[in-house]
Design a protein around this motif. Structure first.
Motif, PDB file in Angstrom:
ATOM      1  N   GLU A  35     -32.011  -4.876   8.107  1.00  0.00           N
ATOM      2  CA  GLU A  35     -31.829  -5.100   9.459  1.00  0.00           C
ATOM      3  C   GLU A  35     -30.822  -4.426   9.859  1.00  0.00           C
ATOM      4  O   GLU A  35     -30.607  -4.060  11.031  1.00  0.00           O
ATOM      5  N   ILE A  36     -29.554  -4.510   9.274  1.00  0.00           N
ATOM      6  CA  ILE A  36     -28.398  -3.714   9.640  1.00  0.00           C
ATOM      7  C   ILE A  36     -28.412  -2.282   9.589  1.00  0.00           C
ATOM      8  O   ILE A  36     -28.045  -1.561  10.627  1.00  0.00           O
ATOM      9  N   GLN A  37     -29.270  -1.833   8.625  1.00  0.00           N
ATOM     10  CA  GLN A  37     -29.544  -0.421   8.556  1.00  0.00           C
ATOM     11  C   GLN A  37     -30.470  -0.010   9.758  1.00  0.00           C
ATOM     12  O   GLN A  37     -30.270   0.975  10.655  1.00  0.00           O
ATOM     13  N   SER A  38     -31.439  -0.766  10.228  1.00  0.00           N
ATOM     14  CA  SER A  38     -32.243  -0.568  11.487  1.00  0.00           C
ATOM     15  C   SER A  38     -31.350  -0.622  12.611  1.00  0.00           C
ATOM     16  O   SER A  38     -31.636   0.252  13.571  1.00  0.00           O
ATOM     17  N   ALA A  39     -30.619  -1.891  12.707  1.00  0.00           N
ATOM     18  CA  ALA A  39     -29.619  -1.781  13.861  1.00  0.00           C
ATOM     19  C   ALA A  39     -28.824  -0.547  14.075  1.00  0.00           C
ATOM     20  O   ALA A  39     -28.505   0.060  15.343  1.00  0.00           O
ATOM     21  N   SER A  40     -28.398   0.075  12.950  1.00  0.00           N
ATOM     22  CA  SER A  40     -27.326   1.121  13.305  1.00  0.00           C
ATOM     23  C   SER A  40     -28.273   2.510  13.541  1.00  0.00           C
ATOM     24  O   SER A  40     -27.910   3.193  14.271  1.00  0.00           O
ATOM     25  N   LEU A  41     -29.402   2.300  12.997  1.00  0.00           N
ATOM     26  CA  LEU A  41     -30.342   3.526  13.402  1.00  0.00           C
ATOM     27  C   LEU A  41     -30.696   3.434  14.863  1.00  0.00           C
ATOM     28  O   LEU A  41     -30.925   4.330  15.466  1.00  0.00           O
ATOM     29  N   ALA A  42     -30.855   2.330  15.399  1.00  0.00           N
ATOM     30  CA  ALA A  42     -31.257   2.098  17.028  1.00  0.00           C
ATOM     31  C   ALA A  42     -30.099   2.653  17.589  1.00  0.00           C
ATOM     32  O   ALA A  42     -30.383   3.072  18.728  1.00  0.00           O
ATOM     33  N   ARG A  43     -28.802   2.652  17.347  1.00  0.00           N
ATOM     34  CA  ARG A  43     -27.751   3.383  17.926  1.00  0.00           C
ATOM     35  C   ARG A  43     -27.839   4.785  17.931  1.00  0.00           C
ATOM     36  O   ARG A  43     -27.811   5.390  19.205  1.00  0.00           O
ATOM     37  N   ARG A  44     -28.397   5.263  16.965  1.00  0.00           N
ATOM     38  CA  ARG A  44     -28.509   6.841  16.858  1.00  0.00           C
ATOM     39  C   ARG A  44     -29.658   7.166  17.629  1.00  0.00           C
ATOM     40  O   ARG A  44     -29.426   8.099  18.426  1.00  0.00           O
ATOM     41  N   HIS A  45     -30.707   6.382  17.662  1.00  0.00           N
ATOM     42  CA  HIS A  45     -31.887   6.742  18.903  1.00  0.00           C
ATOM     43  C   HIS A  45     -31.446   6.552  20.008  1.00  0.00           C
ATOM     44  O   HIS A  45     -31.792   7.436  21.017  1.00  0.00           O
ATOM     45  N   ALA A  46     -30.422   5.427  20.299  1.00  0.00           N
ATOM     46  CA  ALA A  46     -29.888   5.571  21.722  1.00  0.00           C
ATOM     47  C   ALA A  46     -29.209   6.776  22.184  1.00  0.00           C
ATOM     48  O   ALA A  46     -28.983   7.125  23.387  1.00  0.00           O
ATOM     49  N   ARG A  47     -28.647   7.407  21.327  1.00  0.00           N
ATOM     50  CA  ARG A  47     -27.872   8.561  21.281  1.00  0.00           C
ATOM     51  C   ARG A  47     -28.769   9.784  21.412  1.00  0.00           C
ATOM     52  O   ARG A  47     -28.386  11.101  21.539  1.00  0.00           O
ATOM     53  N   GLY A  48     -30.081   9.728  21.166  1.00  0.00           N
ATOM     54  CA  GLY A  48     -31.156  10.608  21.440  1.00  0.00           C
ATOM     55  C   GLY A  48     -31.676  11.164  20.258  1.00  0.00           C
ATOM     56  O   GLY A  48     -32.506  12.351  20.306  1.00  0.00           O
ATOM     57  N   GLU A  49     -31.395  10.801  18.961  1.00  0.00           N
ATOM     58  CA  GLU A  49     -31.915  11.372  17.752  1.00  0.00           C
ATOM     59  C   GLU A  49     -33.228  10.737  17.596  1.00  0.00           C
ATOM     60  O   GLU A  49     -33.578   9.568  18.068  1.00  0.00           O
ATOM     61  N   ARG A  50     -34.072  11.673  17.006  1.00  0.00           N
ATOM     62  CA  ARG A  50     -35.427  11.151  16.684  1.00  0.00           C
ATOM     63  C   ARG A  50     -35.827  10.814  15.110  1.00  0.00           C
ATOM     64  O   ARG A  50     -35.205  11.623  14.286  1.00  0.00           O
ATOM     65  N   ARG A  51     -36.458   9.950  14.762  1.00  0.00           N
ATOM     66  CA  ARG A  51     -36.803   9.663  13.517  1.00  0.00           C
ATOM     67  C   ARG A  51     -37.790  10.828  13.074  1.00  0.00           C
ATOM     68  O   ARG A  51     -38.727  11.055  13.586  1.00  0.00           O
ATOM     69  N   ILE A  52     -37.388  11.212  11.719  1.00  0.00           N
ATOM     70  CA  ILE A  52     -38.475  12.252  11.319  1.00  0.00           C
ATOM     71  C   ILE A  52     -38.785  11.782   9.723  1.00  0.00           C
ATOM     72  O   ILE A  52     -39.513  12.641   9.279  1.00  0.00           O
ATOM     73  N   GLY A  53     -38.272  10.548   9.290  1.00  0.00           N
ATOM     74  CA  GLY A  53     -38.966  10.176   8.069  1.00  0.00           C
ATOM     75  C   GLY A  53     -38.047   9.192   7.446  1.00  0.00           C
ATOM     76  O   GLY A  53     -37.464   8.517   7.957  1.00  0.00           O
ATOM     77  N   MET A  54     -38.236   9.365   5.915  1.00  0.00           N
ATOM     78  CA  MET A  54     -37.332   8.234   4.997  1.00  0.00           C
ATOM     79  C   MET A  54     -37.129   8.769   3.799  1.00  0.00           C
ATOM     80  O   MET A  54     -37.535  10.161   3.447  1.00  0.00           O
ATOM     81  N   LYS A  55     -36.089   8.477   3.397  1.00  0.00           N
ATOM     82  CA  LYS A  55     -35.454   8.836   1.872  1.00  0.00           C
ATOM     83  C   LYS A  55     -35.614   7.745   0.958  1.00  0.00           C
ATOM     84  O   LYS A  55     -35.443   6.670   1.238  1.00  0.00           O
ATOM     85  N   MET A  56     -35.788   8.003  -0.272  1.00  0.00           N
ATOM     86  CA  MET A  56     -35.763   7.130  -1.187  1.00  0.00           C
ATOM     87  C   MET A  56     -34.777   7.625  -2.244  1.00  0.00           C
ATOM     88  O   MET A  56     -33.983   8.644  -2.191  1.00  0.00           O
ATOM     89  N   GLY A  57     -33.978   6.291  -2.813  1.00  0.00           N
ATOM     90  CA  GLY A  57     -32.861   6.374  -3.543  1.00  0.00           C
ATOM     91  C   GLY A  57     -32.949   5.723  -4.876  1.00  0.00           C
ATOM     92  O   GLY A  57     -33.906   4.690  -4.701  1.00  0.00           O
ATOM     93  N   PHE A  58     -32.301   6.014  -5.815  1.00  0.00           N
ATOM     94  CA  PHE A  58     -32.262   5.283  -7.132  1.00  0.00           C
ATOM     95  C   PHE A  58     -33.574   5.638  -7.735  1.00  0.00           C
ATOM     96  O   PHE A  58     -34.067   4.407  -8.323  1.00  0.00           O
ATOM     97  N   THR A  59     -33.997   6.759  -7.624  1.00  0.00           N
ATOM     98  CA  THR A  59     -35.547   6.771  -8.420  1.00  0.00           C
ATOM     99  C   THR A  59     -35.351   7.644  -9.475  1.00  0.00           C
ATOM    100  O   THR A  59     -36.245   8.112 -10.100  1.00  0.00           O
TER     101      THR A  59
END
Ligand code: OOG
Ligand code: MG
Length: 252
Positions: A35-59
């Motif tokens: 939820e925190i991750q999503s809320a911090s991304l919402a801040r980036r979107h409010a600044r005009g950034e656009r979602r382009i995908g996702m990353k996996m970690g620890f694979t």
């Protein structure tokens, strides 16, 4: 009560000013961390950034061993994180940047939930060699599982090479990552869950657990195949993946 918005702002500010914050003292649970991750991304979107995908970690084992964590995580990626292939990224933008060799998938169809590898590959438009520039917003690049999830899984920059035809076996392609012309990490795509397509399968399942799906046109980063390497200003990084080609950039 955990203040999701407040922690999101703190991490977003740490990113914006390249000034690290201490790890959290009060424990979070995994759902709160996303939820925190999503809320911090919402801040980036409010600044005009656009979602382009996702990353996996620890694979890969190498990444799990390096960070001493053993559960797969994911993060959200935006156009603001893209670094031109063959281009440069400013050292001053990051706290303590590291680089790792990855494989990127470009989707032509949405994916979500429990799917098999055949279904996953059928949704893939193209694959590319890719570098992920990770940067933790925590002091000393140290974090717990929920800390790193809240911090968008250290996601910071992406350099994507030329997109290639996804046909053919991706399960054991040689990887060489050079810094300033010296091979620093050598491996195989097999290090990524036995086959990077398994990371795409896991990605579809993990996003669905949070009520999302992978969209057509999205990029999915399969996760580092080797340990990450710390970067210094002036470093030139080049990744070669057998059959897929190469990708490079410089930190300036
Ligand atoms: C967390 C992100 C892990 C990967 O490819 O495994 C990751 C970190 O190591 O800071 O991006
Ligand atoms: Mg990574």
């Amino acid at each position: 009560m955990t203040n999701i918005e407040e922690i999101a702002r703190e991490l977003d500010d740490a990113m914006l000013h390249a000034r690290p914050v201490p790890q959290r003292r009060e424990p979070l649970d995994v759902a709160q961390a996303y939820e925190i991750q999503s809320a911090s991304l919402a801040r980036r979107h409010a600044r005009g950034e656009r979602r382009i995908g996702m990353k996996m970690g620890f694979t890969s084992r190498a990444k799990m061993a390096q960070m001493n964590l053993s559960e797969m995580i994911w993060g959200r990626i935006t156009d603001g994180m893209l670094i031109d292939a063959g281009g440069t990224a400013p050292r001053a933008r990051y706290v303590h940047p590291r680089i790792e060799p990855e494989v990127a998938f470009l989707l032509k169809r949405p994916l979500a939930g429990r799917i098999d590898a055949m279904t996953a590959m059928a949704a893939v438009e193209a694959v590319a060699p890719a570098l992920e520039l990770i940067d933790s917003r925590y002091v000393d690049f140290k974090f717990s599982l929920t800390d790193v999830i809240a911090d968008n899984s250290s996601s910071s920059g992406l350099v994507i090479g030329a997109w290639a035809d996804p046909a053919g076996d991706l399960s054991n392609l040689g990887i060489v990552m050079e810094i300033d012309g010296v091979p620093r990490q050598i491996g195989s795509t097999a290090a990524i869950l036995g086959n990077p397509v398994c990371s795409l399968v896991a990605a579809a399942r993990l996003v669905a657990e949070r009520g999302e799906r992978l969209e057509a046109g999205h990029i999915v980063m399969a996760g580092g195949a080797t340990a990450a390497e710390a970067l210094q200003e002036g470093n030139h990084v080049r990744l070669r993946i057998e059959r897929l080609g190469s990708v490079a950039f410089s930190l300036v």
